[in-house]
Motif scaffolding. Structure first.
Motif, PDB file in Angstrom:
ATOM      1  N   HIS A   1      40.518  20.131 -34.401  1.00 26.87           N
ATOM      2  CA  HIS A   1      40.212  21.616 -34.480  1.00 26.87           C
ATOM      3  C   HIS A   1      38.944  21.822 -34.457  1.00 26.87           C
ATOM      4  N   LEU A   2      38.773  22.919 -33.533  1.00 30.65           N
ATOM      5  CA  LEU A   2      37.195  23.324 -33.021  1.00 30.65           C
ATOM      6  C   LEU A   2      36.990  24.834 -33.653  1.00 30.65           C
ATOM      7  N   ASP A   3      35.998  25.047 -34.241  1.00 31.53           N
ATOM      8  CA  ASP A   3      35.690  26.159 -34.843  1.00 31.53           C
ATOM      9  C   ASP A   3      34.825  27.140 -33.887  1.00 31.53           C
ATOM     10  N   PRO A   4      35.001  28.398 -33.592  1.00 29.56           N
ATOM     11  CA  PRO A   4      34.262  29.048 -32.723  1.00 29.56           C
ATOM     12  C   PRO A   4      32.567  28.849 -33.062  1.00 29.56           C
ATOM     13  N   VAL A   5      32.185  28.567 -34.062  1.00 26.63           N
ATOM     14  CA  VAL A   5      30.874  28.598 -34.116  1.00 26.63           C
ATOM     15  C   VAL A   5      30.254  27.427 -33.660  1.00 26.63           C
ATOM     16  N   THR A   6      31.018  26.303 -33.913  1.00 26.07           N
ATOM     17  CA  THR A   6      30.527  24.934 -33.414  1.00 26.07           C
ATOM     18  C   THR A   6      30.606  25.105 -31.743  1.00 26.07           C
ATOM     19  N   LEU A   7      31.851  25.636 -31.152  1.00 20.91           N
ATOM     20  CA  LEU A   7      31.835  25.612 -29.701  1.00 20.91           C
ATOM     21  C   LEU A   7      30.692  26.680 -28.977  1.00 20.91           C
ATOM     22  N   ALA A   8      30.415  27.532 -29.785  1.00 21.55           N
ATOM     23  CA  ALA A   8      29.280  28.638 -29.345  1.00 21.55           C
ATOM     24  C   ALA A   8      27.892  27.633 -29.391  1.00 21.55           C
ATOM     25  N   GLN A   9      27.565  26.763 -30.480  1.00 24.50           N
ATOM     26  CA  GLN A   9      26.486  26.137 -30.524  1.00 24.50           C
ATOM     27  C   GLN A   9      26.533  24.888 -29.281  1.00 24.50           C
ATOM     28  N   TRP A  10      27.688  24.395 -29.166  1.00 25.18           N
ATOM     29  CA  TRP A  10      27.887  23.254 -28.060  1.00 25.18           C
ATOM     30  C   TRP A  10      27.357  23.984 -26.576  1.00 25.18           C
ATOM     31  N   LEU A  11      28.014  25.105 -26.648  1.00 25.06           N
ATOM     32  CA  LEU A  11      27.855  25.817 -25.198  1.00 25.06           C
ATOM     33  C   LEU A  11      26.347  26.044 -24.972  1.00 25.06           C
ATOM     34  N   ARG A  12      25.599  26.702 -26.192  1.00 22.44           N
ATOM     35  CA  ARG A  12      24.003  26.919 -25.976  1.00 22.44           C
ATOM     36  C   ARG A  12      23.358  25.577 -25.771  1.00 22.44           C
ATOM     37  N   GLU A  13      23.683  24.601 -26.260  1.00 21.70           N
ATOM     38  CA  GLU A  13      23.021  22.983 -26.135  1.00 21.70           C
ATOM     39  C   GLU A  13      23.297  22.736 -24.752  1.00 21.70           C
ATOM     40  N   GLY A  14      24.440  23.111 -24.096  1.00 19.86           N
ATOM     41  CA  GLY A  14      24.857  22.691 -22.759  1.00 19.86           C
ATOM     42  C   GLY A  14      25.583  21.279 -22.711  1.00 19.86           C
ATOM     43  N   ARG A  15      26.150  21.143 -23.739  1.00 18.34           N
ATOM     44  CA  ARG A  15      26.910  19.846 -23.962  1.00 18.34           C
ATOM     45  C   ARG A  15      27.976  19.905 -22.798  1.00 18.34           C
ATOM     46  N   THR A  16      28.432  18.723 -22.632  1.00 17.08           N
ATOM     47  CA  THR A  16      29.162  18.429 -21.346  1.00 17.08           C
ATOM     48  C   THR A  16      30.619  18.354 -22.027  1.00 17.08           C
ATOM     49  N   LEU A  17      31.362  19.498 -21.500  1.00 17.70           N
ATOM     50  CA  LEU A  17      32.696  19.716 -22.117  1.00 17.70           C
ATOM     51  C   LEU A  17      33.701  20.485 -20.874  1.00 17.70           C
ATOM     52  N   GLN A  18      34.845  20.384 -21.047  1.00 21.41           N
ATOM     53  CA  GLN A  18      35.741  21.376 -20.113  1.00 21.41           C
ATOM     54  C   GLN A  18      36.576  22.044 -20.965  1.00 21.41           C
ATOM     55  N   LEU A  19      36.286  23.594 -20.770  1.00 18.22           N
ATOM     56  CA  LEU A  19      37.206  24.515 -21.315  1.00 18.22           C
ATOM     57  C   LEU A  19      38.509  24.656 -20.469  1.00 18.22           C
ATOM     58  N   ILE A  20      39.468  24.765 -21.289  1.00 15.07           N
ATOM     59  CA  ILE A  20      40.978  24.718 -20.850  1.00 15.07           C
ATOM     60  C   ILE A  20      41.663  25.904 -21.422  1.00 15.07           C
ATOM     61  N   ASP A  21      41.954  26.882 -20.588  1.00 18.25           N
ATOM     62  CA  ASP A  21      42.546  28.151 -21.147  1.00 18.25           C
ATOM     63  C   ASP A  21      43.993  28.207 -20.774  1.00 18.25           C
ATOM     64  N   ILE A  22      44.942  28.324 -21.393  1.00 16.72           N
ATOM     65  CA  ILE A  22      46.278  28.159 -21.351  1.00 16.72           C
ATOM     66  C   ILE A  22      47.032  29.573 -21.297  1.00 16.72           C
ATOM     67  N   ARG A  23      46.234  30.514 -21.268  1.00 15.91           N
ATOM     68  CA  ARG A  23      47.014  31.881 -21.510  1.00 15.91           C
ATOM     69  C   ARG A  23      47.548  32.145 -20.034  1.00 15.91           C
ATOM     70  N   ASP A  24      48.207  33.082 -20.279  1.00 11.67           N
ATOM     71  CA  ASP A  24      48.742  33.563 -18.734  1.00 11.67           C
ATOM     72  C   ASP A  24      47.659  34.055 -17.881  1.00 11.67           C
ATOM     73  N   PRO A  25      48.020  34.154 -16.540  1.00 10.69           N
ATOM     74  CA  PRO A  25      47.039  34.249 -15.524  1.00 10.69           C
ATOM     75  C   PRO A  25      46.245  35.576 -15.540  1.00 10.69           C
ATOM     76  N   LEU A  26      46.978  36.574 -16.140  1.00  9.71           N
ATOM     77  CA  LEU A  26      46.625  37.906 -16.160  1.00  9.71           C
ATOM     78  C   LEU A  26      45.481  38.209 -17.339  1.00  9.71           C
TER      79      LEU A  26
END
Length: 108
Positions: free
Chosen positions: A7-32
């Protein structure tokens, strides 16, 4: 048996994105929903392109799976972990929670 995804909390993800950490975000919601807003850098994933993702993404690439509320992303994350990815995360709270916490960090 160990948990196949984490599990990943939003606070940690925001920190990782700020740090430019290598990761792939996968969005499985509907296309719209995806087209109306998603976390910048996200890749939309559905049944038509999941095979390509599994085939072309290195197994050591950290994957962060995003859905609406953080429920179906857990099943998708478990499935992806079963495909041989080392680091798979399910974003707790999903995109709905992310967009409330980080309205300035949503792309369209």
């Amino acid at each position: 048996m160990s948990q196949s995804f984490q599990h990943l909390d939003p606070v940690t993800l925001a920190q990782w994105l700020r740090e430019g950490r290598t990761l792939q975000l996968i969005d499985i919601r509907d296309p719209l929903s995806f087209s109306q807003g998603h976390i910048p850098g996200s890749r939309h994933l559905d049944n038509t392109n999941v095979a390509e993702l599994v085939e072309k993404t290195p197994g050591d690439t950290p994957l962060v799976v995003v859905c609406y509320h953080g429920h179906s992303s857990q099943q998708a994350a478990a499935w992806l972990a079963g495909q041989g990815f080392d680091e798979v995360y399910s974003l707790d709270g999903g995109f709905v929670d992310w967009s409330h916490r980080h309205p300035d960090h949503v792309a369209q």
